[in-house]
Design a protein around this motif. Structure first.
Motif, PDB file in Angstrom:
ATOM      1  N   ARG A 220       0.827  -1.205   0.000  1.00 28.41           N
ATOM      2  CA  ARG A 220       0.000   0.000   0.000  1.00 28.41           C
ATOM      3  C   ARG A 220       0.866   1.263   0.000  1.00 28.41           C
TER       4      ARG A 220
ATOM      5  N   LYS B 297       2.824   3.235  -3.211  1.00 26.42           N
ATOM      6  CA  LYS B 297       2.205   4.315  -3.986  1.00 26.42           C
ATOM      7  C   LYS B 297       2.773   5.684  -3.574  1.00 26.42           C
ATOM      8  N   TYR B 298       3.244   5.784  -2.330  1.00 26.48           N
ATOM      9  CA  TYR B 298       3.664   7.069  -1.773  1.00 26.48           C
ATOM     10  C   TYR B 298       5.175   7.220  -1.591  1.00 26.48           C
TER      11      TYR B 298
ATOM     12  N   LYS C 237      -2.296   8.806   3.792  1.00 25.80           N
ATOM     13  CA  LYS C 237      -3.688   9.009   3.369  1.00 25.80           C
ATOM     14  C   LYS C 237      -4.196  10.368   3.855  1.00 25.80           C
TER      15      LYS C 237
ATOM     16  N   ASN D  85      -2.577  13.258   1.865  1.00 26.42           N
ATOM     17  CA  ASN D  85      -3.112  13.352   0.500  1.00 26.42           C
ATOM     18  C   ASN D  85      -4.632  13.517   0.456  1.00 26.42           C
ATOM     19  N   ASN D  86      -5.226  13.783   1.607  1.00 23.70           N
ATOM     20  CA  ASN D  86      -6.687  13.986   1.693  1.00 23.70           C
ATOM     21  C   ASN D  86      -7.466  12.830   1.073  1.00 23.70           C
ATOM     22  N   GLU D  87      -7.029  11.626   1.316  1.00 19.70           N
ATOM     23  CA  GLU D  87      -7.691  10.433   0.799  1.00 19.70           C
ATOM     24  C   GLU D  87      -8.470   9.760   1.932  1.00 19.70           C
ATOM     25  N   THR D  88      -9.523   9.046   1.554  1.00 18.83           N
ATOM     26  CA  THR D  88     -10.311   8.346   2.574  1.00 18.83           C
ATOM     27  C   THR D  88      -9.520   7.167   3.115  1.00 18.83           C
ATOM     28  N   TYR D  89      -9.740   6.856   4.354  1.00 18.67           N
ATOM     29  CA  TYR D  89      -9.161   5.727   5.079  1.00 18.67           C
ATOM     30  C   TYR D  89      -9.088   6.061   6.546  1.00 18.67           C
TER      31      TYR D  89
END
Length: 153
Positions: free
Chosen positions: A25, A28-29, A144, A147-151
């Motif tokens: 996971r 990606k970062y 997450k 990057n303002n991503e859901t989780y």
């Protein structure tokens, strides 16, 4: 780049599977490298074991990068605060973060002196093998959040 320098080798498949999942996971970062150092066997003189482990870890602490050691008495953060700390380190201080996880004996005070940040995840004591999974999950959660991503919730 993130390096996790840890004492002891993990053999349990369930820990290895969780570690692999978070490494996948996180790819990606950022790149994640786990460096396993052989911990010392249990002997009567625990200080001797700690000193031998320190000698193995210290070369990594002297290398370029921002050193974060995991200590029960370190600074605690919420997940949101931890995300900000990581972002600030990468933005303003260093492009390489090194996390240090001790054996079941912990890390020495000399290693502590070489850390840029002493971090605590809890006043609880966790198995050092499980701590790798917890650390990776929190690093993933931080990315997450950054990057303002859901989780996160």
């Amino acid at each position: 780049m993130i390096e996790i320098i840890c004492l002891g080798k993990i053999k349990e498949k369930y820990f290895l599977d969780a570690i692999d999942e978070y490494k996948k996971r996180l790819s990606k970062y950022n790149s994640i490298k786990i460096i396993e150092i052989l911990d010392e066997p249990d002997i009567k003189d625990e200080n001797k074991s700690l000193n031998l482990e320190e000698a193995k870890i210290m070369p990594y602490a002297k290398q370029k990068g921002y050193n974060i050691g995991l200590f029960i008495d370190g600074k605690s953060y919420s997940s949101l605060e931890f995300a900000k700390v990581l972002k600030d380190i990468f933005t303003y201080k260093n492009s390489k973060i090194k996390f240090f996880i001790g054996s079941s004996r912990g890390l020495t005070s000399n290693i502590k002196k070489n850390m840029d940040l002493c971090l605590s995840f809890s006043k609880f004591t966790f198995p050092h093998k499980l701590m790798r999974v917890i650390l990776l999950e929190q690093i993933y959660r931080a990315y997450k959040i950054i990057n303002n991503e859901t989780y996160h919730k």
